[in-house]
Motif scaffolding. Structure first.
Motif: not given
Lengths: 265, 238, 234
Positions: A30-31, A52, A54, A168-170, A173, A192-194, C3, C179, C181, C196-201
């Motif tokens: 998904h990421n 989905l 995730v 993964m994202g966490a 980070n 990943f943005g950070n 940031d 979930g 979704i 946040t998980g994606k690092g897209d703040f």
């Protein structure tokens, strides 16, 4: 109690179209952002609205076992085969692969950039006791990482080895915050943005290839799953349009996935 | 013809709290008509007797009996507390409340409530929150609220204890009118003048027991107990 | 620092331009939490009132359990609701898992004890004040409960708002049973966790602003209700 339940249902009842399909996918998939390309195309070509969920590979398999999703798309071969052997899924269909990469601080104290193989890279990290972040969440990526450590045959588990029990994202980070090494799938890393002081340091060893497979949940075990819709989605995922979209998906000019489904099964 | 709920007969009633006897044993009959004043020094049990008659206290011994089933008797009586309890609503809603409990239609209840508000001089304050009224206004509202369902009998526990002369006079007038219209009244008071103005008969309490029960003129002219005589003279009674 | 400012300004723009994703997610959050708060209030307010006026043998025990349930970890609630609603669970046939209804059920379980407990305390105070009067007027049990609920409406509304505040900011349980979704069960908190998980703040912060805005609004309302209570108006 039943009345209250009925009341709740009436309040929240949505018109769910017949053609929705719940698919559990891994966070790494998904990421990558690929799903944002594929889902609208699936809806347009087949009329299927894919929902989905995730989650980590471990949880995706559990959702499939419980019959809470109609199909799963994961990347952990041994678990997938056990899933089929235990009768939860009808069959396993390989769709595409991407690869895992070594990410770490750009100062690279363990000189991972000079490694000759994945095993060599891990040995260097262990020897310098550089901080290493592990997913530690029983996900496909975590299982892959553990298998790589076993193959490298070096001891892990010192103070420098940090299982974070997160997606993964966490985990990325966390690694960015600690200037640590981490194994990530390429897609998550590129999206990943950070990134902070992290860089991609090592990739390309064939053991790092990451095969995604699609498994419909067995309707013999869970009669309510939409097996016909799941099979329709499989046809699409292994078809030409999917191949074109998957192979053509890039981030910053880099190709992420390689379509490798056997057509005409 | 509605069956009268009186006389109320209380026999051998004892009320205890934490093994201390507050009242009794008391034998008392509340006859069909009249204006009974309950007197006695502080702590003699006036409040407990009123609450017992009204059914708010549990008897340790003894019993009391109305002429109709208890459920019906409960509906046909009212009570005014020494410190009035105001519902957190407007004056109008406080007056409507007891009528609505009895199933009166809202329109009729509102009309009755306006009428009663006028009778007790609260017609300017109909939409005012009841808890913000002055002490005298609260007591008048409590009185009107007790009288509005046209009860057969009303119990009042020192309703004028903290009121000025004017409010006291207004309340006495309301009570006398209600009494004249057939409402049986049983009221506790400290105020000898008030007792003389209102009473048809007097119950004199001492240490939780009835020391004397006589028609008003007899009680005020020839009290049978030294304590009653002392109270009427204005002495301190212990 | 860079940031943070980048994220804040990007988040701010998402809010002022009414970004469609942001709006959709916010509406879903409101739909789930408002429904959950209403359902929980329908259960908790009469229960709290009943608990305040009814004397029975295990009353203290029930109150202690209620107060303990207020601290129920949402993740545990989520897990239990998940196991109940899972196709392999006892209510699997209803097919509710990963729907807004599942999230509403989880939130109802989380906030009902909170609302009931606050309601119980408020009603207990009014009951102490009204007790003699309502007994004197020979009210039935239901008339008493309705009177206390009506006259305690400000305090009860405050209780419901507190429940709303807790539910709108909750992430652990609804992540498991909803979930997260996209376009189906994604709400403010789960979206923030995801972004946040994606690092897209920036989107995470934009969603965060909305969430903070809702929380502040709720608290202003609670405050305002407290004022009308003191003024005796309304």
């Amino acid at each position: 109690m039943i009345r209250i339940l009925a009341c709740v249902l009436a309040l929240t009842g949505t018109t769910v179209s017949a053609q929705t399909l719940k698919v559990a996918v891994t966070t790494s998939f998904h990421n990558s952002g690929l799903s944002d390309i594929l889902l609208p195309a699936i809806a347009e070509d087949t009329g299927i609205e894919v929902q989905l969920l995730v989650v980590g590979t471990g949880q995706a398999l559990r959702l499939g076992e419980a019959g809470d999703v109609d199909a799963i798309l994961v990347h952990s071969r041994a678990s997938e085969e056990a899933f089929i052997a235990n009768g939860y899924g009808t069959h396993r269909r390989e769709i595409m692969y991407n690869d895992f990469v070594f990410v770490g601080p750009n100062a690279d104290p363990a000189a991972v950039a000079d490694a000759t193989s994945a095993a060599d890279a891990l040995t260097r990290i262990a020897q310098t006791e550089a901080i290493f972040v592990s997913r530690g969440d029983d996900s496909g990526t975590h299982k892959k990482e553990l298998s790589l450590w076993d193959a490298a045959d070096v001891a892990r588990g010192g103070d420098w080895y940090r299982p974070v029990g997160a997606g993964m994202g966490a985990a990325l980070n966390t690694a960015a915050g600690m200037d640590a090494y981490i194994i990530a799938d390429r897609a998550s890393w590129l999206n990943f943005g950070n990134k902070a002081d992290l860089d991609l340091l090592f990739a390309g060893d064939p053991v790092l290839f990451n095969q995604y497979a699609y498994i419909p949940v067995d309707p013999a075990l869970h009669p309510h799953v939409k097996n016909d819709v799941a099979l329709a989605l499989e046809d699409w995922l292994t078809g030409e349009h999917a191949a074109m979209l998957i192979n053509g998906y890039t981030i910053n000019g880099e190709t992420l996935f390689t379509f490798n489904a056997q057509t005409g099964s | 013809m509605v069956t009268p709920i009186l006389p109320l007969v209380m026999s051998g009633a004892v009320v205890k709290r934490r093994s201390k006897t507050l009242l009794g044993p008391v034998d008392l009959t509340i006859s069909q008509s009249g204006f009974t004043i309950i007197m006695g020094p502080n702590g003699a049990g006036k409040t407990t007797l009123l609450r017992s008659l009204h059914g708010l206290e549990r008897f340790a011994q003894g019993q009391q009996r109305w002429q109709v089933p208890l459920q019906e008797a409960r509906r046909r009586q009212g009570f005014v507390f020494q410190s009035p309890i105001m519902l957190r609503r407007s004056v109008l809603e406080n007056l409507i409340y007891p009528l609505r409990l009895r199933g009166t239609k809202r329109g009729r209840a509102t009309a009755l409530a306006r009428d009663w508000a006028q009778r007790v001089g609260l017609d300017d304050a109909l939409d005012h929150p009841a808890p913000q009224l002055s002490g005298g206004e609260k007591q008048k509202l409590a009185l009107a609220r007790a009288l509005i369902p046209q009860p057969d009998i009303v119990f009042l526990d020192e309703p004028c204890a903290n009121l000025d002369g004017r409010a006291t006079r207004e309340i006495e007038t309301i009570l006398q009118k209600a009494n004249a219209a057939g409402t049986r009244i049983v009221m506790a008071t400290h105020n000898i003048g008030q007792a003389k103005r209102l009473a048809t008969d007097v119950v004199f309490l001492l240490n939780g027991q009835i020391a004397e029960q006589s028609p008003a003129h007899a009680f005020f002219n020839t009290p049978q107990t030294p304590q009653a005589a002392a109270l009427l003279r204005g002495d301190i009674v212990e | 620092m860079g940031d943070i400012w980048e994220g804040i300004s990007a988040g701010f723009w998402l809010v002022v331009t009414l970004d469609p994703d942001l709006v959709e997610i916010t509406l879903m959050s409101l739909r789930v939490t408002v429904t959950a708060t209403i359902v929980a209030s329908c259960l908790a307010l009469p229960f709290g009132a009943w608990l305040a006026i009814r004397r029975f043998r295990y009353r203290r025990f029930v109150i202690a359990v209620l107060n303990a349930l207020m601290g129920l970890p949402p993740v545990v609630v989520g897990l239990i609701v998940y196991l109940m609603l899972s196709r392999s669970g006892p209510f699997g046939v209803l097919g509710l898992l990963f729907t807004p209804t599942a999230m509403i059920i989880a939130q109802v379980i989380i906030v009902t004890p909170l609302i009931a407990s606050i309601a119980h305390q408020a009603i207990r105070d009014i009951w102490a004040e009204y007790h003699d009067l309502l007994i004197s007027m020979s009210t039935s049990k239901w008339q008493r409960i309705l009177t206390l609920i009506w006259d305690g409406r400000r305090a009860l509304l405050t209780a419901a708002l507190a429940g709303f505040g807790r539910a709108i900011g909750e992430v652990g349980a609804i992540m498991i049973v909803g979930g997260n979704i996209d376009h189906a069960t994604r709400v403010l908190t789960t979206a923030i966790a995801l972004e946040t998980g994606k690092g897209d703040f920036s989107l995470a912060l934009g969603l965060g602003f909305v969430l903070i805005g809702l929380a502040v609004t709720v608290n202003i309302l609670i405050h305002a209700i407290g004022r009308t209570e003191r003024d005796g108006k309304w």
